[in-house]
Structures are given as structure tokens and as C-alpha cells.
Write a protein that holds these residues in place. Structure first.
Motif, PDB file in Angstrom:
ATOM      1  N   VAL A   1      -5.147 -41.228 -43.179  1.00  0.00           N
ATOM      2  CA  VAL A   1      -4.712 -42.557 -43.619  1.00  0.00           C
ATOM      3  C   VAL A   1      -3.621 -42.447 -44.682  1.00  0.00           C
ATOM      4  O   VAL A   1      -2.715 -43.292 -44.747  1.00  0.00           O
ATOM      5  N   ARG A   2      -3.688 -41.412 -45.502  1.00  0.00           N
ATOM      6  CA  ARG A   2      -2.704 -41.240 -46.577  1.00  0.00           C
ATOM      7  C   ARG A   2      -1.431 -40.523 -46.117  1.00  0.00           C
ATOM      8  O   ARG A   2      -0.491 -40.365 -46.906  1.00  0.00           O
ATOM      9  N   SER A   3      -1.393 -40.098 -44.867  1.00  0.00           N
ATOM     10  CA  SER A   3      -0.228 -39.367 -44.367  1.00  0.00           C
ATOM     11  C   SER A   3       0.955 -40.313 -44.145  1.00  0.00           C
ATOM     12  O   SER A   3       0.764 -41.519 -43.920  1.00  0.00           O
ATOM     13  N   PRO A   4       2.180 -39.818 -44.215  1.00  0.00           N
ATOM     14  CA  PRO A   4       3.363 -40.661 -44.021  1.00  0.00           C
ATOM     15  C   PRO A   4       3.372 -41.401 -42.681  1.00  0.00           C
ATOM     16  O   PRO A   4       3.894 -42.516 -42.583  1.00  0.00           O
ATOM     17  N   GLU A   5       2.798 -40.796 -41.652  1.00  0.00           N
ATOM     18  CA  GLU A   5       2.778 -41.416 -40.319  1.00  0.00           C
ATOM     19  C   GLU A   5       1.981 -42.717 -40.285  1.00  0.00           C
ATOM     20  O   GLU A   5       2.155 -43.535 -39.381  1.00  0.00           O
ATOM     21  N   MET A   6       1.085 -42.900 -41.257  1.00  0.00           N
ATOM     22  CA  MET A   6       0.207 -44.069 -41.236  1.00  0.00           C
ATOM     23  C   MET A   6       0.699 -45.216 -42.106  1.00  0.00           C
ATOM     24  O   MET A   6       0.031 -46.243 -42.213  1.00  0.00           O
ATOM     25  N   ILE A   7       1.849 -45.063 -42.721  1.00  0.00           N
ATOM     26  CA  ILE A   7       2.381 -46.132 -43.577  1.00  0.00           C
ATOM     27  C   ILE A   7       2.599 -47.403 -42.746  1.00  0.00           C
ATOM     28  O   ILE A   7       3.312 -47.387 -41.742  1.00  0.00           O
ATOM     29  N   GLY A   8       1.981 -48.490 -43.158  1.00  0.00           N
ATOM     30  CA  GLY A   8       2.142 -49.772 -42.475  1.00  0.00           C
ATOM     31  C   GLY A   8       1.349 -49.921 -41.197  1.00  0.00           C
ATOM     32  O   GLY A   8       1.504 -50.932 -40.493  1.00  0.00           O
ATOM     33  N   CYS A   9       0.510 -48.961 -40.870  1.00  0.00           N
ATOM     34  CA  CYS A   9      -0.268 -49.029 -39.622  1.00  0.00           C
ATOM     35  C   CYS A   9      -1.579 -49.780 -39.838  1.00  0.00           C
ATOM     36  O   CYS A   9      -2.308 -49.518 -40.793  1.00  0.00           O
ATOM     37  N   ARG A  10      -1.875 -50.675 -38.930  1.00  0.00           N
ATOM     38  CA  ARG A  10      -3.121 -51.431 -38.995  1.00  0.00           C
ATOM     39  C   ARG A  10      -4.269 -50.669 -38.343  1.00  0.00           C
ATOM     40  O   ARG A  10      -5.405 -50.712 -38.799  1.00  0.00           O
ATOM     41  N   PHE A  11      -3.956 -49.972 -37.243  1.00  0.00           N
ATOM     42  CA  PHE A  11      -5.009 -49.281 -36.490  1.00  0.00           C
ATOM     43  C   PHE A  11      -5.117 -47.818 -36.921  1.00  0.00           C
ATOM     44  O   PHE A  11      -4.125 -47.191 -37.310  1.00  0.00           O
ATOM     45  N   MET A  12      -6.333 -47.297 -36.821  1.00  0.00           N
ATOM     46  CA  MET A  12      -6.604 -45.921 -37.224  1.00  0.00           C
ATOM     47  C   MET A  12      -5.830 -44.913 -36.386  1.00  0.00           C
ATOM     48  O   MET A  12      -5.389 -43.888 -36.884  1.00  0.00           O
ATOM     49  N   PHE A  13      -5.699 -45.212 -35.104  1.00  0.00           N
ATOM     50  CA  PHE A  13      -5.077 -44.255 -34.192  1.00  0.00           C
ATOM     51  C   PHE A  13      -3.919 -44.915 -33.456  1.00  0.00           C
ATOM     52  O   PHE A  13      -4.016 -45.257 -32.283  1.00  0.00           O
ATOM     53  N   PRO A  14      -2.803 -45.132 -34.176  1.00  0.00           N
ATOM     54  CA  PRO A  14      -1.663 -45.835 -33.577  1.00  0.00           C
ATOM     55  C   PRO A  14      -1.030 -45.033 -32.453  1.00  0.00           C
ATOM     56  O   PRO A  14      -1.038 -43.803 -32.459  1.00  0.00           O
ATOM     57  N   SER A  15      -0.503 -45.770 -31.491  1.00  0.00           N
ATOM     58  CA  SER A  15       0.181 -45.118 -30.379  1.00  0.00           C
ATOM     59  C   SER A  15       1.573 -44.701 -30.812  1.00  0.00           C
ATOM     60  O   SER A  15       2.185 -45.323 -31.693  1.00  0.00           O
ATOM     61  N   ARG A  16       2.069 -43.653 -30.184  1.00  0.00           N
ATOM     62  CA  ARG A  16       3.441 -43.227 -30.476  1.00  0.00           C
ATOM     63  C   ARG A  16       4.443 -44.021 -29.645  1.00  0.00           C
ATOM     64  O   ARG A  16       5.647 -43.844 -29.778  1.00  0.00           O
ATOM     65  N   PHE A  17       3.906 -44.892 -28.749  1.00  0.00           N
ATOM     66  CA  PHE A  17       4.771 -45.793 -27.986  1.00  0.00           C
ATOM     67  C   PHE A  17       4.894 -47.109 -28.750  1.00  0.00           C
ATOM     68  O   PHE A  17       3.887 -47.691 -29.164  1.00  0.00           O
ATOM     69  N   HIS A  18       6.107 -47.590 -28.928  1.00  0.00           N
ATOM     70  CA  HIS A  18       6.340 -48.755 -29.783  1.00  0.00           C
ATOM     71  C   HIS A  18       5.739 -50.048 -29.231  1.00  0.00           C
ATOM     72  O   HIS A  18       5.491 -50.983 -29.981  1.00  0.00           O
ATOM     73  N   ASP A  19       5.503 -50.095 -27.906  1.00  0.00           N
ATOM     74  CA  ASP A  19       4.986 -51.333 -27.335  1.00  0.00           C
ATOM     75  C   ASP A  19       3.460 -51.407 -27.362  1.00  0.00           C
ATOM     76  O   ASP A  19       2.882 -52.370 -26.880  1.00  0.00           O
ATOM     77  N   ARG A  20       2.804 -50.392 -27.939  1.00  0.00           N
ATOM     78  CA  ARG A  20       1.342 -50.390 -28.003  1.00  0.00           C
ATOM     79  C   ARG A  20       0.891 -50.209 -29.448  1.00  0.00           C
ATOM     80  O   ARG A  20       1.355 -49.304 -30.137  1.00  0.00           O
ATOM     81  N   PRO A  21      -0.051 -51.035 -29.907  1.00  0.00           N
ATOM     82  CA  PRO A  21      -0.480 -50.934 -31.309  1.00  0.00           C
ATOM     83  C   PRO A  21      -1.376 -49.730 -31.584  1.00  0.00           C
ATOM     84  O   PRO A  21      -1.441 -49.249 -32.706  1.00  0.00           O
TER      85      PRO A  21
END
Length: 210
Positions: free
Chosen positions: A110-130
């Protein structure tokens, strides 16, 4: 010369399950859990490690696991020790525990840069999927088990759901506890899910007062 009518020939289709292992997917053994965990730690895949650990602890169906929000697990910058969510399939709440090791991996992710602004725990790397899809989750499970030398056709997302439940049942024989943890409405469902024989179930039930 009279015509000879030959019998109709029905083309043979390859059976859909030929060469496949069908039926319930196997749970992982503790040594296999640690083998996968060690590989993910060494690889530095924070998301996959958090996903794997949460999958084992939560015992959730894939459809509920991939939809977990950060707010479901984290409050005031701390990971909850117990979580309650409403299951998509039954529309009933189920609770699960988050062990210390899993809490450490969740907060690191959660504290990693990849999770900044993410609502879901496991965000998709595809922009059209949350968040990641159940299909993506299934592919990850296949990669995990393959990496430690297991036959991928014998395992799936339900292996993650069954792993801790099967170990709890093996150590305690308490079907009622496993039923509650899996969120089953009937103990019959738990018996079938764990592959418990009737005689085994009855002998266990005789020793348990609820």
C-alpha cells in the motif's frame, strides 16, 4: 442398380476434458505455501506477494478477492487484524483474519509508489480496469504453482481459498469453524468443499458441541 443407403456417421469430437484433471482443485500444502512465498519475496513482486498472502488468509472466492478495496484492509495507515466483507455470491457477510506476515506485506504494498491514488488493493495494469480480473488472478495462480514444480491443471484460484480451510480442518476437525470461515450457509457445502467423507464428518460431529 438400387442405391445402398449407408448409416450416418457422426463426427467424433475430442472430449473437452481429455488429458485434463477435473474436479476440485487441490489445496496447497504448508511447504508449498512457503515455497511460493519465498519465490515472490526473492523476486520483489510486492503486489503478487500481498495478493498471495491475502488470498491464503482471507479464504475468499476470486470474485471477492480481486475487488478488495484498500479501505477494506487498511485504516489510519494500519492494516486491520480482522476484516468483514459482503460476499458477491451469497450477499452475506464473512469475516477473516489477517496474520502478522500478511499485514506486513499489505502495508509495504500500500505504501509503494505504484499504489499512489489507487482505491483497490490489486489494481489492474490496464487503464480501462480498476482492479485485476478473476482471469488475471487465475493466470497468476497458475504461474505461482508452476514456478515450484506443481502441475498447474491440478490447481486454481479455489486452491487458494481451500488451502487454509483444509489445514484448519486437518488440525482441528472442526467443520463448523471452517463453515463460518468460508461463509457457507450450510455445513453440507463445507463437507463437499473439503471432500470430507460422511463417516469422517459424523465421527467429527460426535466430538463437537456447538
Amino acid at each position: 442398380m438400387p442405391r445402398v443407403q449407408l448409416p450416418a456417421v457422426t463426427p467424433k469430437h475430442k472430449a473437452w476434458n481429455k488429458g485434463r484433471i477435473i474436479g476440485q482443485k487441490r489445496p496447497l500444502l504448508p511447504k508449498q505455501v512457503w515455497a511460493i512465498r519465498a519465490r515472490l519475496e526473492l523476486s520483489g513482486y510486492l503486489r503478487d506477494l500481498a495478493l498471495f498472502n491475502v488470498a491464503i488468509d482471507s479464504k475468499l472466492r476470486g470474485c471477492d478477492l480481486v475487488k478488495l478495496a484498500v479501505a477494506d484492509l487498511v485504516k489510519d495507515d494500519r492494516v486491520r487484524e480482522r476484516v468483514s466483507i459482503v460476499q458477491s455470491k451469497t450477499k452475506k457477510p464473512v469475516q477473516f483474519e489477517i496474520t502478522e506476515n500478511t499485514r506486513d506485506t499489505v502495508i509495504a504494498w500500500v505504501r509503494s509508489p505504484e499504489m499512489i491514488g489507487c482505491r483497490f488493493m490489486f489494481p489492474s495494469r490496464f487503464h480501462d480496469r480498476p482492479h485485476i480480473s478473476t482471469r488475471q488472478y487465475g493466470r497468476l495462480v497458475r504461474d505461482w504453482v508452476t514456478a515450484i514444480g506443481l502441475e498447474p491443471s491440478g490447481y486454481g484460484t479455489h486452491s487458494m481459498r481451500r488451502t487454509k480451510a483444509a489445514e484448519i480442518y486437518r488440525k482441528t476437525g472442526n467443520l463448523r469453524a471452517v463453515q463460518l470461515l468460508l461463509g457457507h450457509t450450510k455445513v453440507d457445502s463445507t463437507v463437499r468443499y473439503l471432500g470430507v467423507e460422511l463417516e469422517d464428518a459424523l465421527s467429527i460431529a460426535e466430538r463437537i458441541d456447538i
